[in-house]
Design a protein around this motif. Structure first.
Motif, PDB file in Angstrom:
ATOM      1  N   GLY A 104       0.815  -1.212   0.000  1.00 48.28           N
ATOM      2  CA  GLY A 104       0.000   0.000   0.000  1.00 48.28           C
ATOM      3  C   GLY A 104       0.845   1.257   0.000  1.00 48.28           C
ATOM      4  O   GLY A 104       0.561   2.213  -0.738  1.00 48.28           O
ATOM      5  N   ILE A 105       1.883   1.264   0.817  1.00 45.79           N
ATOM      6  CA  ILE A 105       2.783   2.419   0.839  1.00 45.79           C
ATOM      7  C   ILE A 105       3.419   2.618  -0.535  1.00 45.79           C
ATOM      8  O   ILE A 105       3.491   3.738  -1.052  1.00 45.79           O
ATOM      9  CB  ILE A 105       3.857   2.241   1.927  1.00 45.79           C
ATOM     10  CG1 ILE A 105       3.218   2.293   3.321  1.00 45.79           C
ATOM     11  CG2 ILE A 105       4.948   3.308   1.798  1.00 45.79           C
ATOM     12  CD1 ILE A 105       4.185   2.030   4.460  1.00 45.79           C
ATOM     13  N   ALA A 106       3.854   1.523  -1.127  1.00 45.86           N
ATOM     14  CA  ALA A 106       4.524   1.606  -2.430  1.00 45.86           C
ATOM     15  C   ALA A 106       3.596   2.127  -3.522  1.00 45.86           C
ATOM     16  O   ALA A 106       4.049   2.767  -4.485  1.00 45.86           O
ATOM     17  CB  ALA A 106       5.078   0.237  -2.810  1.00 45.86           C
ATOM     18  N   ASN A 107       2.294   1.882  -3.401  1.00 49.46           N
ATOM     19  CA  ASN A 107       1.353   2.233  -4.473  1.00 49.46           C
ATOM     20  C   ASN A 107       0.575   3.521  -4.250  1.00 49.46           C
ATOM     21  O   ASN A 107      -0.134   3.972  -5.158  1.00 49.46           O
ATOM     22  CB  ASN A 107       0.377   1.081  -4.686  1.00 49.46           C
ATOM     23  CG  ASN A 107       0.975  -0.043  -5.521  1.00 49.46           C
ATOM     24  OD1 ASN A 107       0.993   0.023  -6.739  1.00 49.46           O
ATOM     25  ND2 ASN A 107       1.496  -1.052  -4.844  1.00 49.46           N
ATOM     26  N   ALA A 108       0.685   4.117  -3.081  1.00 51.30           N
ATOM     27  CA  ALA A 108      -0.068   5.348  -2.794  1.00 51.30           C
ATOM     28  C   ALA A 108       0.671   6.565  -3.344  1.00 51.30           C
ATOM     29  O   ALA A 108       1.041   7.491  -2.619  1.00 51.30           O
ATOM     30  CB  ALA A 108      -0.302   5.479  -1.292  1.00 51.30           C
ATOM     31  N   VAL A 109       0.846   6.582  -4.644  1.00 48.95           N
ATOM     32  CA  VAL A 109       1.693   7.587  -5.285  1.00 48.95           C
ATOM     33  C   VAL A 109       1.021   8.966  -5.349  1.00 48.95           C
ATOM     34  O   VAL A 109       1.686   9.977  -5.538  1.00 48.95           O
ATOM     35  CB  VAL A 109       2.099   7.130  -6.698  1.00 48.95           C
ATOM     36  CG1 VAL A 109       2.999   5.903  -6.617  1.00 48.95           C
ATOM     37  CG2 VAL A 109       0.869   6.822  -7.547  1.00 48.95           C
ATOM     38  N   GLY A 110      -0.305   9.015  -5.187  1.00 50.43           N
ATOM     39  CA  GLY A 110      -1.002  10.294  -5.250  1.00 50.43           C
ATOM     40  C   GLY A 110      -1.264  10.934  -3.909  1.00 50.43           C
ATOM     41  O   GLY A 110      -1.875  12.006  -3.842  1.00 50.43           O
ATOM     42  N   ALA A 111      -0.814  10.289  -2.852  1.00 47.44           N
ATOM     43  CA  ALA A 111      -1.063  10.800  -1.506  1.00 47.44           C
ATOM     44  C   ALA A 111      -0.184  12.002  -1.199  1.00 47.44           C
ATOM     45  O   ALA A 111       0.976  12.060  -1.616  1.00 47.44           O
ATOM     46  CB  ALA A 111      -0.817   9.697  -0.482  1.00 47.44           C
ATOM     47  N   ASP A 112      -0.729  12.959  -0.454  1.00 45.50           N
ATOM     48  CA  ASP A 112       0.077  14.084   0.021  1.00 45.50           C
ATOM     49  C   ASP A 112       0.966  13.665   1.177  1.00 45.50           C
ATOM     50  O   ASP A 112       2.072  14.192   1.354  1.00 45.50           O
ATOM     51  CB  ASP A 112      -0.830  15.230   0.481  1.00 45.50           C
ATOM     52  CG  ASP A 112      -1.618  15.845  -0.658  1.00 45.50           C
ATOM     53  OD1 ASP A 112      -1.152  15.761  -1.817  1.00 45.50           O
ATOM     54  OD2 ASP A 112      -2.712  16.393  -0.403  1.00 45.50           O
ATOM     55  N   GLU A 113       0.472  12.727   1.961  1.00 46.58           N
ATOM     56  CA  GLU A 113       1.165  12.289   3.163  1.00 46.58           C
ATOM     57  C   GLU A 113       0.658  10.893   3.489  1.00 46.58           C
ATOM     58  O   GLU A 113      -0.524  10.591   3.315  1.00 46.58           O
ATOM     59  CB  GLU A 113       0.853  13.247   4.311  1.00 46.58           C
ATOM     60  CG  GLU A 113       1.442  12.891   5.650  1.00 46.58           C
ATOM     61  CD  GLU A 113       1.129  13.921   6.729  1.00 46.58           C
ATOM     62  OE1 GLU A 113       1.535  13.689   7.869  1.00 46.58           O
ATOM     63  OE2 GLU A 113       0.473  14.939   6.414  1.00 46.58           O
TER      64      GLU A 113
END
Length: 231
Positions: A104-113
């Motif tokens: 999930g961390i690797a794929n959350a490319v659009g997250a601000d934080e």
């Protein structure tokens, strides 16, 4: 504040704003225990080959995690909080890779934080979100191996959403459901007791054991590390 609940890899890719990547059983419960036990750097990676490469380049690094719920060859620990509950990680660097949470961390490319999500630090997560007052909150449930929705992750997301919206969160009902009604057979896996000790269930449902959040911050070589933020 708009709060959205998403599921699995696709959900991680949709996430925006302040994003909570949720893996109750067990990745982000484990991460909190490792942090509380003094780890210097906790590096979550999605690709297991990256974990092996980092270990080869840095023999003192500790490998932790699983694939298919099982500890992998050459790893120092699996993805079990009970296996590291009393291990002193002071001054150590841990590389953590799992089938769900770290993906999930690797794929959350659009997250601000990005912060991690689990019941062991639920109130700290809620307090942190309130403190930051983001316009958008994404609660991403990573499920079983990031392929199938899991009750515990969805229930955690619903719990956080309700509390942020001013409603009571009924953790006792969640714990009862998880113990007596949910499909915990996948969690209480007996193929390898070292990978999934039964005590993990209680440790992962130790509500508010820790008063900190873990935030993904840029590290070196395009890696990230989980930074402890006390609340």
């Amino acid at each position: 504040m708009e709060i959205h609940i998403y599921q699995l890899i696709e959900g991680a890719r949709k996430a925006k704003g302040l994003t909570v990547i949720i893996d109750v059983f067990r990745a982000f419960s484990v991460a909190c225990f490792v942090t509380a036990n003094g780890v210097k750097d906790l590096i979550p990676v999605g690709d297991i080959q990256t974990a092996y490469r980092l270990k080869e380049e840095n023999p003192n690094y500790i490998l932790m995690g699983e694939r298919g719920g099982l500890i992998q060859p050459g790893f120092d620990y699996g993805n079990s909080p009970s296996s590291i509950e009393f291990v002193d990680f002071t001054g150590k660097t841990v590389v953590h890779t799992t089938s769900a949470g770290t993906q999930g961390i690797a794929n959350a490319v659009g997250a601000d934080e990005i912060i991690t999500g689990s019941f062991v630090n639920a109130q700290a997560i809620i307090d942190y979100i309130r403190m930051k007052e983001p316009a958008n909150v994404s609660l991403v449930c990573m499920g079983w191996e990031a392929k199938e929705e899991a009750d515990e992750d969805t229930l955690f997301a619903q719990y956080v959403k309700k509390v942020l919206e001013g409603q009571p969160g009924d953790f006792n009902s969640i714990a009862h459901f998880m113990r007596h009604e949910s499909r915990t057979g996948k969690f209480l896996d007996t193929r390898d007791p070292a990978s999934a000790p039964p005590r993990d269930f209680d440790l992962c449902l130790s509500l508010d054991k820790f008063n900190f959040v873990l935030k993904a911050e840029p590290y070196r070589e395009s890696l990230v590390r989980l930074q402890k933020i006390n609340l």
